[in-house]
Scaffold this motif. Structure first.
Motif, PDB file in Angstrom:
ATOM      1  N   PRO A 260       5.906   5.321  -1.824  1.00 21.69           N
ATOM      2  CA  PRO A 260       5.284   5.917  -0.636  1.00 21.69           C
ATOM      3  C   PRO A 260       5.450   7.436  -0.677  1.00 21.69           C
ATOM      4  O   PRO A 260       6.561   7.950  -0.862  1.00 21.69           O
ATOM      5  CB  PRO A 260       6.063   5.288   0.523  1.00 21.69           C
TER       6      PRO A 260
ATOM      7  N   ALA B 257      -2.281  -4.060   1.429  1.00 19.16           N
ATOM      8  CA  ALA B 257      -2.323  -2.709   1.985  1.00 19.16           C
ATOM      9  C   ALA B 257      -3.400  -2.600   3.055  1.00 19.16           C
ATOM     10  O   ALA B 257      -4.419  -3.308   3.021  1.00 19.16           O
ATOM     11  CB  ALA B 257      -2.582  -1.684   0.886  1.00 19.16           C
TER      12      ALA B 257
ATOM     13  N   ILE C  50       1.745  -2.603   2.700  1.00 22.26           N
ATOM     14  CA  ILE C  50       1.682  -1.144   2.720  1.00 22.26           C
ATOM     15  C   ILE C  50       0.838  -0.716   3.913  1.00 22.26           C
ATOM     16  O   ILE C  50      -0.266  -1.229   4.112  1.00 22.26           O
ATOM     17  CB  ILE C  50       1.046  -0.609   1.420  1.00 22.26           C
TER      18      ILE C  50
END
Length: 285
Positions: A124, A12, A40
């Motif tokens: 998300p 991420a 991410i």
């Protein structure tokens, strides 16, 4: 969609802010460690649709799957952007652009990572904020804004982030929270969740802000119990430009911001380092 068994890691990062040449170069240099790695991207890629598209296309061409959530900067109707869409129309335009690139968004089914450390559902989220993280001594949004304007610490969202067709940003936030609660309730029982939102789901990360009044633009108390209410593996966020790991009620909160060059130059860690979310960095593969 799921990650493949046997390999890869879930990474991420957020707040890439590629309008800065140094940050654009960081994205240009980002590479996965494996062909099966996922990434991410937790918001604030850039302010223009062209720049957002360049960054996400670049990363989607390298990682097996990219998952994006919008930050406030993507939602700005910026005077330098020829795309003049506002509010929901701008967000929907970005979602369609992501779909053309194969990038997952809050409007898609939650993918399941079943590689090392899995299975976990990657959720998300797009939730915004509702001014409920009020400064000390303030009881209402109006009081909080009056205090913030008095200090000179006011988020640019007040000029550039339009809620159309909602009457206010907080109304848009509450609609997003209600819809997200409905979707999270449909996740199969017992499946751990990586919740990804640009803004933190709990107020505690804002306790270290240099300017506490900025917390008003950093989340909503409506999500304050989500890390307990749902089976959360990790909460991933950005926005504050204070990259760190904390825990709330035993649940990891990971801020994965890059931030502006003037900020990351002061840090010991090299800029643009991806944060491993699954398996966790404190765990073996």
């Amino acid at each position: 969609m799921s990650g493949r068994d046997g390999g890869g890691q879930l990474w991420a990062i957020s707040d890439l802010h590629i309008g800065y040449a140094e940050n654009r170069a960081l994205v240009d240099g980002m590479r996965p460690g494996s062909d099966e790695d996922w990434l991410i991207v937790a918001g604030d890629v850039a302010e223009t649709v062209e720049d957002i598209g360049w960054a996400l296309k670049t990363l989607a061409g390298r990682f097996a799957q990219v998952v994006w959530v919008p930050g406030n900067h993507e939602l700005w109707t910026h005077p330098k952007d020829p795309v003049t869409l506002r509010g929901v129309a701008r967000y929907e335009h970005l979602v369609e652009h992501c779909r053309d690139l194969g990038v997952l968004t809050p409007e898609d089914p939650y993918p399941v990572w079943d590689g090392p450390g899995g299975p976990v559902a990657v959720a998300p989220l797009f939730l915004l904020y509702d001014y409920s993280f009020l400064p000390s001594g303030c009881a209402t949004k109006d009081e909080g804004l009056q205090y913030a304007y008095g200090t000179g610490v006011v988020c640019t969202d007040e000029r550039l982030l339009h809620p159309d067709p909602y009457p206010s940003r907080e109304a848009w936030c509450r609609a997003r929270v209600a819809e997200t609660e409905r979707r999270l309730a449909e996740v199969p029982d017992g499946l751990p969740l990586v919740l990804v939102n640009h803004w933190p789901l709990h107020r505690h990360p804002t306790d270290v802000l240099w300017y506490p009044e900025f917390a008003m633009w950093c989340g909503t108390t409506l999500t304050g119990d989500w890390h307990r209410r749902y089976p959360v593996h990790t909460m991933v966020y950005g926005h504050l430009h204070i990259p760190r790991s904390t825990r709330q009620d035993g649940v990891p909160f990971e801020e994965v911001s890059v931030g502006y060059p003037r900020e990351w130059r002061k840090r010991d860690q090299p800029p643009g380092r991806l944060r491993r979310i699954v398996p966790r960095e404190d765990e073996g593969r």
